[in-house]
Design an enzyme around this catalytic site. Structure first.
Site, PDB file in Angstrom:
ATOM      1  N   GLU A 235       0.856  -1.185   0.000  1.00 56.15           N
ATOM      2  CA  GLU A 235       0.000   0.000   0.000  1.00 56.15           C
ATOM      3  C   GLU A 235       0.888   1.230   0.000  1.00 56.15           C
ATOM      4  O   GLU A 235       1.626   1.482   0.956  1.00 56.15           O
ATOM      5  CB  GLU A 235      -0.916   0.000   1.229  1.00 56.15           C
ATOM      6  CG  GLU A 235      -1.887   1.162   1.266  1.00 56.15           C
ATOM      7  CD  GLU A 235      -2.699   1.194   2.542  1.00 56.15           C
ATOM      8  OE1 GLU A 235      -2.716   2.236   3.214  1.00 56.15           O
ATOM      9  OE2 GLU A 235      -3.300   0.147   2.874  1.00 56.15           O
ATOM     10  N   CYS A 269      -2.303   8.693   2.627  1.00 57.70           N
ATOM     11  CA  CYS A 269      -2.035   8.214   1.268  1.00 57.70           C
ATOM     12  C   CYS A 269      -3.127   8.569   0.270  1.00 57.70           C
ATOM     13  O   CYS A 269      -2.886   8.551  -0.937  1.00 57.70           O
ATOM     14  CB  CYS A 269      -1.796   6.708   1.280  1.00 57.70           C
ATOM     15  SG  CYS A 269      -3.172   5.739   1.921  1.00 57.70           S
TER      16      CYS A 269
END
Length: 461
Positions: A235, A269
């Site tokens: 990720e 993110c």
């Protein structure tokens, strides 16, 4: 060599604790023990025991909720109000793992579809994949650990966790809670270590599954070095785009964009970074966003009145300052911010029409900066939004159903939010990056599925 890592409050840079890093000579026996646990099928933890352990874990976390929230704020710089939400999400995540244990079922495979298969019964069941190694990031120092470690516990995989060395204390507290809740210590090992030791661990052939949250450069490098057979999930970050059309309710949208762009000072993110608005209204929209950003309070995250805390390290303040200065020198209009407020903080910043080749336009800022661009046609906005090798979550603000559906179709993203910011997430939804933004799919249920594998039985009757 092992050593002491001093953990500091990222705002004051004052020491708040320390952890002892592990050498490979100390971690290798953990890995051996974990591999032996997985091989010894007679002593796998039964589902009911895992359920009991995780229920007790959630109870202990609830009892310590305020302590855990303060620890998140103190070591990670996340404002206390948001740190409390993180603790609640982490507790919910543990409880979600309990629920998902009951969903780990196999299925019947029909065998008499041909004459060759007739007279047989077949079914599948899920088994733990093996030793899990989790390497985590700083920005959600408790909830990310829950997402990486708890699915391993829930599926019956031994797990070794390497926290970000900026924020190891929340991870240590969670591992201690798991042990206090009844998980035998060897089933979850806390292994803070330097990067060279971590790479040796991650690339060892005894590892069955590698979970990584962090920079794309490091994640893809590690994936290229994994031993044959090791599965993984990566990720990384994005450069999240938001499309605003002519019908959008701007006044209702601004608080959402402000939260999505400046939550945790942009160190998320899927943080809002690029906003595309119609040319005729882009200046007014950008100014409203700038006014909202200017009203945010910046300071020590442990202060309950603070909206935006520090960046995780002073070097990140230097980097964000360089990127913003470059954009302004290239022709961007600075509407608010654009300056450091101290050695550890940077003002929430809104830029209007930065150059398309500036780093704030092409790479993840991971700081409190939102860029607003004008577009003439929606097709131009879609093209610009998709014109990067990163794709994670995206958003569109509109009152027009056709536009909403078109954006869902056109935007290159794993999730498109309609009339909400790009950083929205609940922990049971699939969560993943495309292209360079990640590999495989997160979210509690998806992660538990990836940490198990099918075994089929075929019985001749």
């Amino acid at each position: 060599m092992s050593g002491i890592v001093d953990v500091v409050n990222p705002y004051s840079l004052q020491s708040i604790g320390s952890v002892q890093t592990r050498t490979w000579a100390e971690i290798e026996p953990m890995l051996n023990a974990a591999k032996d646990l997985h091989r010894d099928r007679n002593n796998w933890l039964p589902a009911y025991q895992r359920v009991e352990i995780l229920k007790e874990t959630a109870r202990l976390m609830s009892d310590r909720a305020e302590e855990l929230a303060f620890l998140i704020a103190n070591e990670g710089g996340k404002p206390l109000v948001d740190a409390r939400v993180e603790v609640k999400r982490a507790i919910d995540g543990v409880e979600l793992c309990v629920h998902e244990i009951g969903q780990m079922t196999g299925r019947e495979i029909p065998m008499d579809l041909t004459e060759a298969g007739a007279g047989r019964v077949a079914f599948t069941q899920r088994e733990p994949i093996g030793v899990v190694v989790a390497a985590s990031a700083f920005n959600h120092p408790l909830n990310l650990i829950v997402h990486q470690v708890t699915p391993a516990v829930a599926t019956g995989c031994p797990v070794i966790v390497k926290p970000a060395l900026d924020t190891p204390l929340s991870c240590q507290a969670y591992v201690d809670i798991l042990h206090q809740a009844g998980l035998p210590a060897e089933w979850c090992c806390f292994a803070p270590c330097q990067n060279d030791v971590a790479e040796t661990l991650i690339t060892d052939p005894r590892v069955g599954f590698f979970s990584f949250i962090g920079s794309a450069r490091v994640g893809w490098m590690l994936r290229s070095k994994l031993a044959p057979g090791t599965r993984c999930a990566l990720e990384h970050g994005g450069v999240a785009p938001v499309i605003v059309d002519q019908t959008a309710d701007v006044d209702a949208m601004i608080p959402s964009l402000t939260k999505g762009g400046f939550y945790h000072s942009g160190q998320v993110c899927v943080s809002v970074q690029r906003v595309f608005a119609p040319t005729g209204s882009v200046a007014a929209i950008a100014q409203k966003l700038a006014n909202a950003a200017a009203a945010l309070t910046v300071g020590d995250a442990t202060d309950p009145n603070v909206d935006c805390g520090p960046l995780i390290r002073p070097a990140e303040v230097d980097r964000v300052e360089q990127w913003v200065d470059e954009a302004v020198q290239g022709g961007a209009t600075l509407l608010t911010g654009g300056k450091r407020l101290g050695p550890t903080t940077y003002a929430p910043t809104v830029l209007l029409n930065p150059p398309s080749d500036a780093r704030v336009s092409t790479a993840e800022v991971f700081g409190p900066v939102v860029c607003v661009y004008g577009y003439d046609e929606l097709e131009d906005a879609y093209r610009a939004a998709n014109d990067l090798p990163f794709a994670f979550q995206a958003a569109v603000f509109t009152k027009n159903l056709d536009t909403a559906m078109q954006a869902i179709q056109r935007l290159d993203a794993t999730a498109v939010m309609v009339n909400d910011h790009t950083a929205f997430r609940v922990d049971w939804m699939p969560f993943a990056g495309r292209q360079q933004s990640g590999y495989n799919t997160g979210g509690i249920g998806n992660t538990m599925h990836d940490m198990t594998q099918d075994k089929m039985a075929v019985i001749r009757v």
